[in-house]
Design a protein around this motif. Structure first.
Motif, short mmCIF file in Angstrom:
data_model
loop_
_atom_site.label_atom_id
_atom_site.label_comp_id
_atom_site.label_asym_id
_atom_site.label_seq_id
_atom_site.Cartn_x
_atom_site.Cartn_y
_atom_site.Cartn_z
N ASN A 79 0.84 -1.21 0.00
CA ASN A 79 0.00 0.00 0.00
C ASN A 79 0.87 1.25 0.00
OD1 ASN A 79 -2.16 1.74 0.15
ND2 ASN A 79 -2.53 1.43 2.32
N GLY A 80 0.75 2.04 -1.10
CA GLY A 80 1.50 3.29 -1.19
C GLY A 80 2.92 3.12 -1.69
N TYR A 89 5.61 0.73 -4.63
CA TYR A 89 5.62 -0.17 -5.78
C TYR A 89 5.68 -1.62 -5.31
CZ TYR A 89 6.29 3.97 -8.60
OH TYR A 89 6.10 5.20 -9.19
N TYR A 133 -0.52 7.70 -11.08
CA TYR A 133 -0.49 7.10 -9.74
C TYR A 133 0.61 7.73 -8.88
CZ TYR A 133 -3.45 3.62 -11.98
OH TYR A 133 -4.47 2.99 -12.65
N ILE A 163 1.84 6.24 -5.38
CA ILE A 163 2.62 5.00 -5.27
C ILE A 163 4.09 5.37 -5.40
CG2 ILE A 163 3.01 2.69 -6.20
CD1 ILE A 163 0.13 2.66 -7.17
N PHE A 193 -3.47 0.12 -11.03
CA PHE A 193 -2.06 0.44 -11.33
C PHE A 193 -1.39 -0.70 -12.08
CE2 PHE A 193 2.29 -0.46 -9.96
CZ PHE A 193 2.96 0.63 -10.51
N MET A 210 -4.53 -0.32 -6.35
CA MET A 210 -3.31 -1.05 -6.69
C MET A 210 -3.55 -1.96 -7.89
SD MET A 210 -0.21 -2.16 -6.50
CE MET A 210 0.57 -1.46 -5.05
#
Length: 317
Positions: A209-210, A212, A292, A295, A262, A259
């Motif tokens: 989360n947050g 790559y 994004y 991320i 993404f 995610m």
């Protein structure tokens, strides 16, 4: 890449429901569920902090720790298994056992030469080149794996003694716990865990989360399978579930869907680059994923995810 994560303490305990908790520290996020018949824990972080994990659980409950679920084989999730194994049965997908017992020898045998090749390529590239940065992350990760198997002794490994192939359920103290494996994703042996009564989902490293995501290609990972696993979770739990990622803060299904978007957008971009005949390095240099911005680089940079997708698409051809 791993040194950026704080290595000094288990620093944060978060209550998610009446009986479910998340514990943040050095390695992967730990979840635990307190039932009338004992405690079930998801992931154990590193060996050196596992006693601290148990001490934190003990601030909430003194009930016995009955089961530990290992979401995959990586040391930041299973290093503490040997500490838990004194009191708990360890459950994991069936591919986690050979990854813990046999794969360390493969790492010892094959990674040093690959590390030398990567370092030779790094030496030919200009500072700040995004492909060079991605290779530097790869080199750092390989050193992390080599360090984690340096003292490997199969006799000391607390591999899972209860394994499953696609899904299992644990019924304990009136609680229903689902443990699911869908497809190779982060590794070839990922488990998704759902505390059904509490509506709390632990994705393991099928969710960063947050940051790559890390697709462990040598460990059997797959970008397509990662997306498939996330889709399965989204389709099988309520829309208001709380979601624990393997790394990063607790979020919700919308965060998990983000995610997923993404990764599917990235895969589409890499497919386009591959069809246009672009090399792996040039694909990494070209693909930006600017939609994004939240991320961020952590264990991996964007280039590592692009390279993994490029390799996967090439292997399919």
């Amino acid at each position: 890449g791993v040194a950026e994560i704080s290595l000094d303490k288990i620093d944060h305990l978060e209550k998610l429901s009446e009986r479910a908790w998340c514990l943040f520290g050095q390695g992967g996020n730990v979840a635990f569920l307190v039932t009338d018949d004992g405690v079930i824990v998801v992931d154990a972080q590193y060996d050196r902090v596992a006693e601290g994990v148990i001490a934190q659980i003990r601030t909430v409950t003194d009930r016995p720790i009955r089961y530990l679920i290992s979401t995959h084989y990586h040391d930041d999730h299973t290093g503490g298994n040997k500490v838990f194994a004194r009191q708990a049965e360890i459950i994991a997908h069936e591919r986690v056992r050979p990854r813990m017992l046999e794969y360390p020898e493969v790492i010892r045998r094959t990674f040093p030469e690959r590390l030398q090749e990567i370092q030779a390529e790094i030496g030919t590239l200009p500072e700040g080149d995004v492909w060079r940065v991605a290779l530097e992350k790869d080199a750092g990760l390989m050193r992390f794996f080599l360090d984690s198997v340096a003292a490997f002794n199969p006799a000391e490994v607390a591999a899972p003694k209860l394994t499953y192939d696609s899904q299992m359920k644990v019924w304990m103290g009136g609680q229903e716990i689902w443990i699911l494996h869908v497809a190779p994703g982060h590794t070839d042996g990922d488990s998704i865990v759902f505390f059904r009564n509490e509506n709390v989902l632990h994705m393991g490293d099928l969710f960063f989360n947050g940051m790559y995501p890390f697709i462990d290609m040598p460990g059997g990972g797959s970008v397509r399978g990662y997306i498939e696993s996330v889709d399965y979770a989204i389709g099988h739990v309520p829309g208001d579930a709380k979601v624990i990622p393997g790394h990063g803060p607790v979020t919700d299904i919308a965060g998990l869907k983000r995610m997923r978007s993404f990764l599917s957008d990235l895969l589409a971009d890499v497919e386009k680059a591959s069809r246009a005949g672009m090399s792996r390095a040039d694909s990494v240099r070209a693909i930006r994923m600017e939609a994004y911005p939240e991320i961020k680089p952590a264990f991996r940079v964007l280039g590592n995810v692009v390279a993994a997708a490029w390799d996967e698409i090439r292997s399919e051809k």
